[in-house]
Design an enzyme around this catalytic site. Structure first.
Site, PDB file in Angstrom:
ATOM      1  N   LYS A  58       0.833  -1.210   0.000  1.00 60.65           N
ATOM      2  CA  LYS A  58       0.000   0.000   0.000  1.00 60.65           C
ATOM      3  C   LYS A  58       0.867   1.260   0.000  1.00 60.65           C
ATOM      4  O   LYS A  58       0.593   2.206  -0.743  1.00 60.65           O
ATOM      5  CB  LYS A  58      -0.934  -0.002   1.212  1.00 60.65           C
ATOM      6  CG  LYS A  58      -2.009  -1.068   1.151  1.00 60.65           C
ATOM      7  CD  LYS A  58      -2.830  -1.085   2.436  1.00 60.65           C
ATOM      8  CE  LYS A  58      -3.862  -2.192   2.430  1.00 60.65           C
ATOM      9  NZ  LYS A  58      -4.658  -2.214   3.675  1.00 60.65           N
ATOM     10  N   ALA A  89      -1.153   0.747   6.583  1.00 64.14           N
ATOM     11  CA  ALA A  89      -1.392  -0.312   7.570  1.00 64.14           C
ATOM     12  C   ALA A  89      -2.323  -1.354   6.976  1.00 64.14           C
ATOM     13  O   ALA A  89      -3.083  -1.077   6.045  1.00 64.14           O
ATOM     14  CB  ALA A  89      -1.994   0.271   8.840  1.00 64.14           C
ATOM     15  N   ASP A  90      -2.242  -2.550   7.529  1.00 67.14           N
ATOM     16  CA  ASP A  90      -3.150  -3.624   7.157  1.00 67.14           C
ATOM     17  C   ASP A  90      -3.400  -4.470   8.395  1.00 67.14           C
ATOM     18  O   ASP A  90      -2.472  -4.739   9.164  1.00 67.14           O
ATOM     19  CB  ASP A  90      -2.563  -4.484   6.037  1.00 67.14           C
ATOM     20  CG  ASP A  90      -3.626  -5.371   5.424  1.00 67.14           C
ATOM     21  OD1 ASP A  90      -4.398  -4.869   4.585  1.00 67.14           O
ATOM     22  OD2 ASP A  90      -3.709  -6.556   5.805  1.00 67.14           O
ATOM     23  N   THR A  91      -4.650  -4.879   8.590  1.00 62.99           N
ATOM     24  CA  THR A  91      -5.025  -5.652   9.768  1.00 62.99           C
ATOM     25  C   THR A  91      -5.719  -6.945   9.365  1.00 62.99           C
ATOM     26  O   THR A  91      -6.577  -6.938   8.483  1.00 62.99           O
ATOM     27  CB  THR A  91      -5.967  -4.831  10.681  1.00 62.99           C
ATOM     28  OG1 THR A  91      -5.304  -3.622  11.058  1.00 62.99           O
ATOM     29  CG2 THR A  91      -6.361  -5.611  11.928  1.00 62.99           C
ATOM     30  N   GLY A 129      -0.006  -4.728  10.402  1.00 64.91           N
ATOM     31  CA  GLY A 129       1.264  -4.355   9.806  1.00 64.91           C
ATOM     32  C   GLY A 129       1.266  -2.865   9.540  1.00 64.91           C
ATOM     33  O   GLY A 129       0.247  -2.292   9.156  1.00 64.91           O
TER      34      GLY A 129
END
Length: 192
Positions: free
Chosen positions: A51, A67-69, A104
């Site tokens: 991203k 961010a990634d969840t 992340g």
């Protein structure tokens, strides 16, 4: 004046967390392939890096935060539910158990230097009734949330234990964001 960073997300939850922290930003949602076969902790780091890199071509020379969840239970990665049935399936899986939430975070500096880290929190749910699951799915709240629930929403009634970062479970571990921004050379003074 503090430079606005670019948040590679249109998540209202991430925006709210950055606003509360007093970090100036603007948003831009990148279009990236979110398929990833890595283990969950590594996948969130990889996806956040994708991203950040995707946004960098639109905002050269800027600080970018991504961010990634993902939620994991029994080794299964639980992203956003694909349907109401999928949301109910995920909630049944989480009921009465402890699961992991991985977020992340990537920070891309104007020089092109990329920092990427991942955070893990453990969340325990009480045992849910069929009616609770049905009513929650009917509310629509779980449909755009990893693991089919929002810690800061109605699902907060089910959390018996949280080990880790509250903001990370919501989607942006602020302590990690602060550390990574400072390491990358971004200077800010959060407003009080």
């Amino acid at each position: 004046m503090v430079e606005k960073l670019v948040l590679a997300s249109c998540s209202p939850r991430r925006s709210e967390l950055l606003t509360l922290a007093g970090i100036p930003f603007e948003t831009f949602a990148p279009d990236v392939d979110e398929s990833c076969s890595l283990p969950v902790g590594e996948a969130v780091a990889e996806l956040s890096a994708r991203k950040a890199k995707a946004v960098s071509s639109h905002f050269p020379g800027r600080f970018i935060l991504a961010a990634d969840t993902l939620v994991a239970a029994d080794g299964e990665s639980l992203g956003k539910p694909r349907s109401r049935e999928d949301a109910a399936r995920m909630l049944h899986l989480l009921s009465g158990r402890t699961h992991q939430v991985y977020t992340g975070v990537s920070v891309l500096s104007p020089s092109g230097s990329l920092l990427t880290e991942a955070d893990q929190s453990d969340v325990t749910f009480c045992t849910l009734t069929e009616e609770e699951i049905r009513m929650y799915v009917d509310s629509g709240e779980p449909m755009d949330k990893a693991g089919a629930y929002a810690l800061q929403g109605r699902a907060s009634l089910w959390i018996t234990r949280l080990e880790g970062s509250y903001s990370s479970v919501i989607g942006l571990p602020l302590y990690l964001v602060r550390t990574m921004l400072l390491r990358s050379g971004y200077r800010f003074l959060p407003s009080v």
